[in-house]
Scaffold this motif. Structure first.
Motif, PDB file in Angstrom:
ATOM      1  N   HIS A  33      30.180  74.811  47.106  1.00 30.49           N
ATOM      2  CA  HIS A  33      28.876  74.147  47.297  1.00 30.49           C
ATOM      3  C   HIS A  33      28.984  73.120  48.429  1.00 30.49           C
ATOM      4  O   HIS A  33      28.118  73.064  49.312  1.00 30.49           O
ATOM      5  N   TYR A  34      30.059  72.346  48.411  1.00 27.49           N
ATOM      6  CA  TYR A  34      30.262  71.336  49.457  1.00 27.49           C
ATOM      7  C   TYR A  34      30.372  72.006  50.831  1.00 27.49           C
ATOM      8  O   TYR A  34      29.730  71.579  51.790  1.00 27.49           O
ATOM      9  N   ASP A  35      31.165  73.076  50.903  1.00 26.62           N
ATOM     10  CA  ASP A  35      31.370  73.777  52.179  1.00 26.62           C
ATOM     11  C   ASP A  35      30.064  74.345  52.732  1.00 26.62           C
ATOM     12  O   ASP A  35      29.807  74.258  53.938  1.00 26.62           O
ATOM     13  N   SER A  36      29.234  74.919  51.854  1.00 17.92           N
ATOM     14  CA  SER A  36      27.981  75.523  52.339  1.00 17.92           C
ATOM     15  C   SER A  36      27.006  74.440  52.820  1.00 17.92           C
ATOM     16  O   SER A  36      26.321  74.622  53.824  1.00 17.92           O
ATOM     17  N   GLU A  37      26.974  73.296  52.107  1.00 18.76           N
ATOM     18  CA  GLU A  37      26.097  72.189  52.532  1.00 18.76           C
ATOM     19  C   GLU A  37      26.588  71.593  53.861  1.00 18.76           C
ATOM     20  O   GLU A  37      25.786  71.213  54.715  1.00 18.76           O
ATOM     21  N   LEU A  38      27.902  71.513  54.015  1.00 17.90           N
ATOM     22  CA  LEU A  38      28.505  70.983  55.243  1.00 17.90           C
ATOM     23  C   LEU A  38      28.113  71.852  56.440  1.00 17.90           C
ATOM     24  O   LEU A  38      27.704  71.343  57.485  1.00 17.90           O
ATOM     25  N   LYS A  39      28.214  73.170  56.241  1.00 21.74           N
ATOM     26  CA  LYS A  39      27.864  74.133  57.294  1.00 21.74           C
ATOM     27  C   LYS A  39      26.380  73.959  57.679  1.00 21.74           C
ATOM     28  O   LYS A  39      26.027  73.933  58.855  1.00 21.74           O
ATOM     29  N   ARG A  40      25.534  73.801  56.652  1.00 23.43           N
ATOM     30  CA  ARG A  40      24.096  73.661  56.880  1.00 23.43           C
ATOM     31  C   ARG A  40      23.791  72.366  57.651  1.00 23.43           C
ATOM     32  O   ARG A  40      22.975  72.363  58.567  1.00 23.43           O
ATOM     33  N   GLU A  41      24.490  71.286  57.304  1.00 23.84           N
ATOM     34  CA  GLU A  41      24.274  70.005  57.998  1.00 23.84           C
ATOM     35  C   GLU A  41      24.671  70.109  59.474  1.00 23.84           C
ATOM     36  O   GLU A  41      23.970  69.610  60.344  1.00 23.84           O
ATOM     37  N   TYR A  42      25.801  70.755  59.753  1.00 27.11           N
ATOM     38  CA  TYR A  42      26.240  70.937  61.152  1.00 27.11           C
ATOM     39  C   TYR A  42      25.185  71.718  61.936  1.00 27.11           C
ATOM     40  O   TYR A  42      24.874  71.392  63.078  1.00 27.11           O
ATOM     41  N   GLU A  43      24.623  72.751  61.296  1.00 23.38           N
ATOM     42  CA  GLU A  43      23.597  73.566  61.959  1.00 23.38           C
ATOM     43  C   GLU A  43      22.340  72.730  62.251  1.00 23.38           C
ATOM     44  O   GLU A  43      21.748  72.826  63.330  1.00 23.38           O
ATOM     45  N   GLU A  44      21.951  71.886  61.279  1.00 20.86           N
ATOM     46  CA  GLU A  44      20.739  71.080  61.449  1.00 20.86           C
ATOM     47  C   GLU A  44      20.911  70.002  62.523  1.00 20.86           C
ATOM     48  O   GLU A  44      19.978  69.702  63.265  1.00 20.86           O
ATOM     49  N   VAL A  45      22.105  69.434  62.590  1.00 19.18           N
ATOM     50  CA  VAL A  45      22.399  68.421  63.617  1.00 19.18           C
ATOM     51  C   VAL A  45      22.292  69.055  65.009  1.00 19.18           C
ATOM     52  O   VAL A  45      21.848  68.423  65.964  1.00 19.18           O
ATOM     53  N   GLU A  46      22.702  70.320  65.110  1.00 20.82           N
ATOM     54  CA  GLU A  46      22.598  71.055  66.382  1.00 20.82           C
ATOM     55  C   GLU A  46      21.133  71.423  66.679  1.00 20.82           C
ATOM     56  O   GLU A  46      20.653  71.256  67.789  1.00 20.82           O
ATOM     57  N   ARG A  47      20.449  71.943  65.647  1.00 24.62           N
ATOM     58  CA  ARG A  47      19.140  72.566  65.833  1.00 24.62           C
ATOM     59  C   ARG A  47      17.991  71.546  65.885  1.00 24.62           C
ATOM     60  O   ARG A  47      17.096  71.638  66.720  1.00 24.62           O
ATOM     61  N   ILE A  48      18.020  70.587  64.947  1.00 28.03           N
ATOM     62  CA  ILE A  48      16.904  69.620  64.876  1.00 28.03           C
ATOM     63  C   ILE A  48      17.446  68.180  64.861  1.00 28.03           C
ATOM     64  O   ILE A  48      17.277  67.449  63.879  1.00 28.03           O
TER      65      ILE A  48
END
Length: 234
Positions: A80-95
């Motif tokens: 769960h932590y790993d998937s949320e971490l991945k999502r946060e990195y994507e959001e920091v890049e995207r938005i």
């Protein structure tokens, strides 16, 4: 230096509370389930040999099952932590602007002035890893789990279950008559359940005496029910 010390202290505290939680989970089932099984069999068979064999088999199976449950729980937390971490990195890049606003909102919620909110947000957003770590902790409330947690949890719970299970079973090793052995098993297990309940209540902040009695009563009821059912079917 003080920051490092604080981090070290938090980590130690978290690990010790994880260990306590694992021991509580393992011990509570370990004391109750084999106790109820041995009591139930005592109502059905007169010699202790069969009860010892069945009890050991149950403790082995229960210890493995409980350990596996602990492992999967730890693994799920990590995933769960790993998937949320991945999502946060994507959001920091995207938005990035939206993510910056979320950081700013946090600083606003703790009462910083507009100027400080902007400064602190810009400072954090300079370093992507620092930014993501900040979002994980303060937006999502997630701390990075210990990578060894799943394995440790499996071991702690499994061993605690086995230790707990040996207590109600031990009189059957030495006393051939199962009804006699049951008397000693009841006394030993209820004392252990009371002591265990006392410490469990201390940890969880429940009133200690009522907590200890409750744990003892649950164990006694389980064993009594198993014994009654065995007599009924006999």
């Amino acid at each position: 230096m003080s920051d490092h010390h604080g981090h070290h202290h938090t980590e130690e505290h978290l690990q010790s509370s994880d260990l306590l939680r694992d021991v509580v989970i393992g011990m509570s089932d370990g004391l109750t389930v084999p106790f109820a099984l041995a009591a139930g069999l005592s109502g059905a068979v007169s010699t202790s040999g069969i009860i010892v064999i069945a009890g050991i088999a149950e403790i082995a199976a229960g210890g493995i099952a409980m350990g596996l449950g602990g492992y999967l729980a730890g693994k799920t937390e990590q995933d769960h932590y790993d998937s949320e971490l991945k999502r946060e990195y994507e959001e920091v890049e995207r938005i990035p602007e939206k993510e910056k606003q979320e950081v700013k909102d946090f600083f606003e919620s703790i009462g910083l002035s507009e100027e400080l909110q902007n400064k602190a947000t810009e400072e954090i957003a300079k370093d992507k890893k620092q930014w993501v770590d900040f979002m994980m902790k303060f937006e999502l409330g997630l701390d990075m789990p210990d990578p060894k947690r799943a394995r440790n949890s499996a071991l702690n719970i499994g061993v605690s279950y086995i230790v707990g299970g040996i207590i109600p079973l031990s009189p059957y090793f030495f006393i051939e008559n199962s009804k006699e052995a049951l008397k000693f098993s009841v006394v030993a297990t209820l004392i252990c359940l009371f002591v265990f309940g006392y410490f469990k209540s201390k940890i969880t902040g429940v009133p200690v005496l009522s907590g200890a009695l409750k744990v003892m009563l649950i164990g006694a009821l389980a064993a009594g029910a198993a014994y009654g059912v065995a007599l009924l079917f006999k």
